[in-house]
Every structure is written in C-alpha cells, then in structure tokens.
Design a protein around this motif. Structure first.
Motif, PDB file in Angstrom:
ATOM      1  N   ARG A   8      -2.097  -5.865   0.865  1.00 39.38           N
ATOM      2  CA  ARG A   8      -1.661  -5.424  -0.259  1.00 39.38           C
ATOM      3  C   ARG A   8      -2.962  -4.844  -0.890  1.00 39.38           C
ATOM      4  O   ARG A   8      -3.623  -5.705  -1.451  1.00 39.38           O
ATOM      5  N   LEU A   9      -2.935  -3.700  -0.798  1.00 42.55           N
ATOM      6  CA  LEU A   9      -4.375  -2.866  -1.416  1.00 42.55           C
ATOM      7  C   LEU A   9      -3.702  -1.945  -2.374  1.00 42.55           C
ATOM      8  O   LEU A   9      -2.480  -1.688  -2.677  1.00 42.55           O
ATOM      9  N   PRO A  10      -4.639  -1.460  -3.451  1.00 45.60           N
ATOM     10  CA  PRO A  10      -4.071  -0.451  -4.608  1.00 45.60           C
ATOM     11  C   PRO A  10      -3.910   0.713  -3.622  1.00 45.60           C
ATOM     12  O   PRO A  10      -4.704   1.482  -2.811  1.00 45.60           O
ATOM     13  N   VAL A  11      -2.420   1.455  -3.935  1.00 41.31           N
ATOM     14  CA  VAL A  11      -2.183   2.488  -3.367  1.00 41.31           C
ATOM     15  C   VAL A  11      -1.840   3.294  -4.770  1.00 41.31           C
ATOM     16  O   VAL A  11      -1.023   3.024  -5.626  1.00 41.31           O
ATOM     17  N   GLN A  12      -2.384   4.582  -4.818  1.00 43.49           N
ATOM     18  CA  GLN A  12      -2.035   5.727  -5.778  1.00 43.49           C
ATOM     19  C   GLN A  12      -0.383   6.142  -5.699  1.00 43.49           C
ATOM     20  O   GLN A  12      -0.174   6.631  -4.793  1.00 43.49           O
ATOM     21  N   VAL A  13       0.159   5.728  -6.644  1.00 43.92           N
ATOM     22  CA  VAL A  13       1.512   6.284  -6.702  1.00 43.92           C
ATOM     23  C   VAL A  13       1.705   7.741  -6.572  1.00 43.92           C
ATOM     24  O   VAL A  13       2.584   8.308  -5.867  1.00 43.92           O
ATOM     25  N   ALA A  14       1.109   8.618  -7.596  1.00 43.83           N
ATOM     26  CA  ALA A  14       1.419   9.869  -7.579  1.00 43.83           C
ATOM     27  C   ALA A  14       1.216  10.641  -5.933  1.00 43.83           C
ATOM     28  O   ALA A  14       1.901  11.483  -5.938  1.00 43.83           O
ATOM     29  N   PRO A  41      -0.134   9.960 -13.848  1.00 44.48           N
ATOM     30  CA  PRO A  41      -1.021  10.456 -12.473  1.00 44.48           C
ATOM     31  C   PRO A  41      -1.866   9.628 -11.943  1.00 44.48           C
ATOM     32  O   PRO A  41      -2.429   9.439 -10.921  1.00 44.48           O
ATOM     33  N   ASP A  42      -2.295   8.401 -12.743  1.00 47.29           N
ATOM     34  CA  ASP A  42      -3.383   7.567 -12.163  1.00 47.29           C
ATOM     35  C   ASP A  42      -2.654   6.098 -11.977  1.00 47.29           C
ATOM     36  O   ASP A  42      -3.560   5.149 -11.601  1.00 47.29           O
ATOM     37  N   ALA A  43      -1.223   6.015 -11.870  1.00 48.24           N
ATOM     38  CA  ALA A  43      -0.681   4.800 -11.814  1.00 48.24           C
ATOM     39  C   ALA A  43      -0.972   4.191 -10.289  1.00 48.24           C
ATOM     40  O   ALA A  43      -0.991   5.040  -9.277  1.00 48.24           O
ATOM     41  N   VAL A  44      -1.376   2.803 -10.258  1.00 48.17           N
ATOM     42  CA  VAL A  44      -1.858   2.338  -9.072  1.00 48.17           C
ATOM     43  C   VAL A  44      -0.677   0.997  -8.724  1.00 48.17           C
ATOM     44  O   VAL A  44      -0.484   0.397  -9.735  1.00 48.17           O
ATOM     45  N   VAL A  45      -0.178   0.786  -7.697  1.00 47.99           N
ATOM     46  CA  VAL A  45       0.441  -0.266  -7.439  1.00 47.99           C
ATOM     47  C   VAL A  45      -0.114  -1.087  -6.197  1.00 47.99           C
ATOM     48  O   VAL A  45      -0.916  -0.416  -5.429  1.00 47.99           O
ATOM     49  N   LEU A  46      -0.066  -2.323  -5.941  1.00 44.65           N
ATOM     50  CA  LEU A  46      -0.580  -3.051  -4.823  1.00 44.65           C
ATOM     51  C   LEU A  46       0.785  -2.875  -3.895  1.00 44.65           C
ATOM     52  O   LEU A  46       1.798  -3.213  -3.978  1.00 44.65           O
TER      53      LEU A  46
END
Length: 72
Positions: A8-14, A41-46
């Motif tokens: 689980r790494l940071p993934v840019q949603v946009a 636009p800068d949202a990130v999820v694991l």
C-alpha cells in the motif's frame, strides 16, 4: 513515524481517474459527451500501485451510464 505496508503506497487519484475516463470515452456512443471535473487534483490514497483498477472503474462507469440512458 508511520511505516507503510509495502503493498500500500501513495497513489495519486487524479491520474488514475483521468486515464480511466479517457478509456471510458472510447466506449460511449457518438453524440455523448463526457466531462471530467476533479475538485481535488492532489488527492492521494494508499493503495497497491500494481493493481489495475481502471478496468473495474470503466465497467462501473459503463453500467451506470447505460442505466441512466435507459440502455440496459
């Protein structure tokens, strides 16, 4: 310090959403317009960057669109 699960790494949603919408646009009938508005636009999820969710997202978008258009 927070330790990240290697799966689980940071993934840019946009970027994922933009790619998905581009693929989705290729499946809509002529005369149907698709507009994308990204408010964060800068949202990130694991998440698992190796997991390709675009196919599942496209299926979901296609099914919802067909229902709304009365095609299914």
């Amino acid at each position: 310090m927070t330790r990240l699960d290697p799966a689980r790494l940071p993934v840019q949603v946009a970027s994922v959403v933009e790619e998905t919408v581009d693929l989705f646009k290729a499946q809509v009938p002529p005369g149907v317009s698709v507009t994308l508005r990204i408010d964060a636009p800068d949202a990130v999820v694991l998440g698992d960057p190796n997991l390709d969710l675009r196919g599942a997202l496209i299926d979901n978008l296609t099914q919802r669109t067909r229902r709304r258009m009365g095609l299914s």
